[in-house]
Design a protein around this motif. Structure first.
Motif, PDB file in Angstrom:
ATOM      1  N   SER A   1     -12.431  10.597   3.346  1.00 21.01           N
ATOM      2  CA  SER A   1     -12.977   9.347   2.807  1.00 21.01           C
ATOM      3  C   SER A   1     -11.946   8.221   2.814  1.00 21.01           C
ATOM      4  O   SER A   1     -12.296   7.049   2.711  1.00 21.01           O
ATOM      5  CB  SER A   1     -13.488   9.562   1.381  1.00 21.01           C
ATOM      6  OG  SER A   1     -12.425   9.909   0.502  1.00 21.01           O
ATOM      7  N   VAL A   2     -10.660   8.576   2.920  1.00 20.34           N
ATOM      8  CA  VAL A   2      -9.586   7.576   2.947  1.00 20.34           C
ATOM      9  C   VAL A   2      -9.073   7.467   4.379  1.00 20.34           C
ATOM     10  O   VAL A   2      -8.428   8.373   4.899  1.00 20.34           O
ATOM     11  CB  VAL A   2      -8.434   7.951   1.998  1.00 20.34           C
ATOM     12  CG1 VAL A   2      -7.316   6.915   2.086  1.00 20.34           C
ATOM     13  CG2 VAL A   2      -8.947   8.060   0.565  1.00 20.34           C
ATOM     14  N   GLU A   3      -9.375   6.352   5.009  1.00 26.15           N
ATOM     15  CA  GLU A   3      -9.001   6.163   6.409  1.00 26.15           C
ATOM     16  C   GLU A   3      -7.563   5.678   6.539  1.00 26.15           C
ATOM     17  O   GLU A   3      -7.125   4.772   5.840  1.00 26.15           O
ATOM     18  CB  GLU A   3      -9.936   5.151   7.067  1.00 26.15           C
ATOM     19  CG  GLU A   3      -9.611   4.889   8.528  1.00 26.15           C
ATOM     20  CD  GLU A   3     -10.463   3.794   9.143  1.00 26.15           C
ATOM     21  OE1 GLU A   3     -10.199   3.434  10.303  1.00 26.15           O
ATOM     22  OE2 GLU A   3     -11.376   3.298   8.450  1.00 26.15           O
ATOM     23  N   VAL A   4      -6.835   6.292   7.463  1.00 30.05           N
ATOM     24  CA  VAL A   4      -5.513   5.815   7.857  1.00 30.05           C
ATOM     25  C   VAL A   4      -5.515   5.717   9.371  1.00 30.05           C
ATOM     26  O   VAL A   4      -5.757   6.709  10.069  1.00 30.05           O
ATOM     27  CB  VAL A   4      -4.386   6.762   7.399  1.00 30.05           C
ATOM     28  CG1 VAL A   4      -3.035   6.246   7.901  1.00 30.05           C
ATOM     29  CG2 VAL A   4      -4.366   6.902   5.888  1.00 30.05           C
ATOM     30  N   SER A   5      -5.276   4.524   9.895  1.00 24.94           N
ATOM     31  CA  SER A   5      -5.327   4.348  11.342  1.00 24.94           C
ATOM     32  C   SER A   5      -4.358   3.259  11.793  1.00 24.94           C
ATOM     33  O   SER A   5      -4.058   2.319  11.052  1.00 24.94           O
ATOM     34  CB  SER A   5      -6.744   3.995  11.794  1.00 24.94           C
ATOM     35  OG  SER A   5      -7.175   2.775  11.209  1.00 24.94           O
TER      36      SER A   5
ATOM     37  N   LEU B   1       0.602  10.214   8.148  1.00 24.24           N
ATOM     38  CA  LEU B   1      -0.268   9.999   6.989  1.00 24.24           C
ATOM     39  C   LEU B   1      -1.667  10.542   7.249  1.00 24.24           C
ATOM     40  O   LEU B   1      -2.298  11.123   6.356  1.00 24.24           O
ATOM     41  CB  LEU B   1      -0.329   8.507   6.659  1.00 24.24           C
ATOM     42  CG  LEU B   1       0.932   7.893   6.042  1.00 24.24           C
ATOM     43  CD1 LEU B   1       0.816   6.378   5.986  1.00 24.24           C
ATOM     44  CD2 LEU B   1       1.177   8.459   4.645  1.00 24.24           C
ATOM     45  N   HIS B   2      -2.136  10.350   8.457  1.00 25.04           N
ATOM     46  CA  HIS B   2      -3.464  10.861   8.804  1.00 25.04           C
ATOM     47  C   HIS B   2      -3.485  12.389   8.726  1.00 25.04           C
ATOM     48  O   HIS B   2      -4.423  12.976   8.163  1.00 25.04           O
ATOM     49  CB  HIS B   2      -3.850  10.407  10.210  1.00 25.04           C
ATOM     50  CG  HIS B   2      -5.183  10.928  10.667  1.00 25.04           C
ATOM     51  ND1 HIS B   2      -6.379  10.338  10.302  1.00 25.04           N
ATOM     52  CD2 HIS B   2      -5.507  11.994  11.441  1.00 25.04           C
ATOM     53  CE1 HIS B   2      -7.378  11.016  10.828  1.00 25.04           C
ATOM     54  NE2 HIS B   2      -6.881  12.027  11.527  1.00 25.04           N
ATOM     55  N   GLN B   3      -2.458  13.018   9.267  1.00 25.68           N
ATOM     56  CA  GLN B   3      -2.401  14.473   9.282  1.00 25.68           C
ATOM     57  C   GLN B   3      -2.227  15.058   7.885  1.00 25.68           C
ATOM     58  O   GLN B   3      -2.863  16.050   7.526  1.00 25.68           O
ATOM     59  CB  GLN B   3      -1.249  14.942  10.179  1.00 25.68           C
ATOM     60  CG  GLN B   3      -1.122  16.447  10.331  1.00 25.68           C
ATOM     61  CD  GLN B   3      -2.341  17.061  11.006  1.00 25.68           C
ATOM     62  OE1 GLN B   3      -2.894  16.472  11.937  1.00 25.68           O
ATOM     63  NE2 GLN B   3      -2.770  18.231  10.537  1.00 25.68           N
TER      64      GLN B   3
ATOM     65  N   ALA C   1       9.409  -0.937  16.377  1.00 31.46           N
ATOM     66  CA  ALA C   1       8.664  -1.042  15.122  1.00 31.46           C
ATOM     67  C   ALA C   1       7.233  -0.545  15.302  1.00 31.46           C
ATOM     68  O   ALA C   1       6.690   0.159  14.441  1.00 31.46           O
ATOM     69  CB  ALA C   1       8.668  -2.485  14.631  1.00 31.46           C
ATOM     70  N   LYS C   2       6.621  -0.911  16.413  1.00 32.31           N
ATOM     71  CA  LYS C   2       5.269  -0.418  16.696  1.00 32.31           C
ATOM     72  C   LYS C   2       5.265   1.103  16.798  1.00 32.31           C
ATOM     73  O   LYS C   2       4.356   1.776  16.283  1.00 32.31           O
ATOM     74  CB  LYS C   2       4.756  -1.021  18.003  1.00 32.31           C
ATOM     75  CG  LYS C   2       4.274  -2.459  17.911  1.00 32.31           C
ATOM     76  CD  LYS C   2       3.703  -2.905  19.248  1.00 32.31           C
ATOM     77  CE  LYS C   2       3.042  -4.275  19.165  1.00 32.31           C
ATOM     78  NZ  LYS C   2       2.452  -4.683  20.457  1.00 32.31           N
ATOM     79  N   LYS C   3       6.266   1.629  17.463  1.00 34.06           N
ATOM     80  CA  LYS C   3       6.365   3.081  17.620  1.00 34.06           C
ATOM     81  C   LYS C   3       6.526   3.762  16.267  1.00 34.06           C
ATOM     82  O   LYS C   3       5.875   4.778  15.983  1.00 34.06           O
ATOM     83  CB  LYS C   3       7.543   3.422  18.534  1.00 34.06           C
ATOM     84  CG  LYS C   3       7.683   4.891  18.879  1.00 34.06           C
ATOM     85  CD  LYS C   3       8.842   5.107  19.853  1.00 34.06           C
ATOM     86  CE  LYS C   3       9.001   6.584  20.213  1.00 34.06           C
ATOM     87  NZ  LYS C   3      10.146   6.790  21.148  1.00 34.06           N
ATOM     88  N   ALA C   4       7.395   3.197  15.421  1.00 42.76           N
ATOM     89  CA  ALA C   4       7.632   3.765  14.092  1.00 42.76           C
ATOM     90  C   ALA C   4       6.369   3.710  13.242  1.00 42.76           C
ATOM     91  O   ALA C   4       6.030   4.658  12.528  1.00 42.76           O
ATOM     92  CB  ALA C   4       8.772   3.024  13.400  1.00 42.76           C
ATOM     93  N   LEU C   5       5.646   2.579  13.317  1.00 48.91           N
ATOM     94  CA  LEU C   5       4.423   2.422  12.525  1.00 48.91           C
ATOM     95  C   LEU C   5       3.339   3.380  13.016  1.00 48.91           C
ATOM     96  O   LEU C   5       2.593   3.959  12.214  1.00 48.91           O
ATOM     97  CB  LEU C   5       3.932   0.975  12.612  1.00 48.91           C
ATOM     98  CG  LEU C   5       2.905   0.542  11.567  1.00 48.91           C
ATOM     99  CD1 LEU C   5       3.479   0.643  10.167  1.00 48.91           C
ATOM    100  CD2 LEU C   5       2.426  -0.883  11.847  1.00 48.91           C
ATOM    101  N   SER C   6       3.257   3.564  14.318  1.00 42.38           N
ATOM    102  CA  SER C   6       2.278   4.486  14.887  1.00 42.38           C
ATOM    103  C   SER C   6       2.555   5.923  14.448  1.00 42.38           C
ATOM    104  O   SER C   6       1.637   6.662  14.067  1.00 42.38           O
ATOM    105  CB  SER C   6       2.297   4.389  16.414  1.00 42.38           C
ATOM    106  OG  SER C   6       1.413   5.326  16.990  1.00 42.38           O
ATOM    107  N   LYS C   7       3.823   6.322  14.479  1.00 42.90           N
ATOM    108  CA  LYS C   7       4.201   7.670  14.047  1.00 42.90           C
ATOM    109  C   LYS C   7       3.903   7.870  12.562  1.00 42.90           C
ATOM    110  O   LYS C   7       3.423   8.936  12.144  1.00 42.90           O
ATOM    111  CB  LYS C   7       5.683   7.917  14.317  1.00 42.90           C
ATOM    112  CG  LYS C   7       6.031   8.127  15.777  1.00 42.90           C
ATOM    113  CD  LYS C   7       7.514   8.434  15.925  1.00 42.90           C
ATOM    114  CE  LYS C   7       7.902   8.703  17.371  1.00 42.90           C
ATOM    115  NZ  LYS C   7       9.352   8.999  17.502  1.00 42.90           N
TER     116      LYS C   7
END
Length: 233
Positions: free
Chosen positions: A57-61, A47-49, A36-42
């Motif tokens: 201005s919209v942060e995704v991290s 989303l960031h890319q 789940a962590k791996k999926a959320l990180s991907k």
């Protein structure tokens, strides 16, 4: 050597069965939580890319905060992923017991739990401990790594029965996408003016000075005393 009583032998049998079962489910849940962590990180990277690069201005991290916790920040929202370290069973009379799957082996109803909560990003940033979050969904995993999901919106019915296959990273990604959509679609609403217009000096000097207005999407914002009053209703 002390003689083994019937009760003592029963204890040994139950430890051999139930304790071993719970340890197996715990290990399964740890494995699924890692996936789940791996999926959320991907998902955060995508989303960031695809969005943040074009709109900084919209942060995704994504942040792996703890052995049992991770978080995804997207704009003003925070998705908190957490795993409970204990194993649970359903309450007596739950619909799960009517399924042929559970009837075939009652041990299959025991589950580990992964929670998906939604908090305002500012609640975490400013450590507003009185702020309320919302449980968007919880993922329940059994000894065969089969799962069900209880949650808001589509997550309340898409995975309401135990899956026929083990949970996968692809399914976890779909669950997170639906959770994010629910968060985005749930706006922060202003409470009625009359309900927040009065404030004591103590509230001003303590609650507001320390952490600001206690806030949550389901309650808008309230003063601490009003949150307590609502909880007592």
């Amino acid at each position: 050597m002390e003689k083994q009583t019937d009760n003592y032998q029963l204890i040994l049998n139950k430890l051999d069965n139930k304790a071993s079962l719970k340890q197996e489910i715990y290990r399964n849940t740890v494995d699924v939580f890692a996936a789940a962590k791996k999926a959320l990180s991907k998902l955060a990277s995508r989303l960031h890319q695809d969005y943040t690069v074009n709109n900084p201005s919209v942060e995704v991290s994504y942040k792996d905060t703890h052995q049992f916790e991770a978080e995804l920040k997207f704009s003003g929202d925070m998705l908190l992923l957490s795993m409970h370290s204990n194993i649970f069973n359903f309450e007596e009379g739950h619909r799960i017991y009517s399924s042929t799957y559970i009837k075939s082996n009652p041990n299959l109803s025991y589950c580990g739990v992964i929670y998906i909560h939604n908090f305002l990003a500012d609640s975490v940033k400013y450590n507003r401990l009185a702020d309320e979050g919302t449980l968007v969904a919880r993922i329940l995993i059994n000894k065969e790594k089969r799962f069900i999901v209880e949650g808001e919106g589509q997550l309340g019915f898409l995975y309401e029965s135990f899956s026929e296959e083990e949970i996968s990273e692809e399914v976890l990604t779909h669950i997170f996408e639906l959770a994010i959509l629910d968060c985005i679609d749930t706006d922060l609403l202003l409470p009625p003016y009359a309900s927040v217009k009065d404030i004591t000096l103590h509230q001003k000097q303590t609650t507001l000075a320390a952490s600001g207005y206690p806030t949550g999407k389901r309650l808008g914002y309230l003063f601490k005393s009003e949150v307590q009053q609502n909880n007592n209703l």
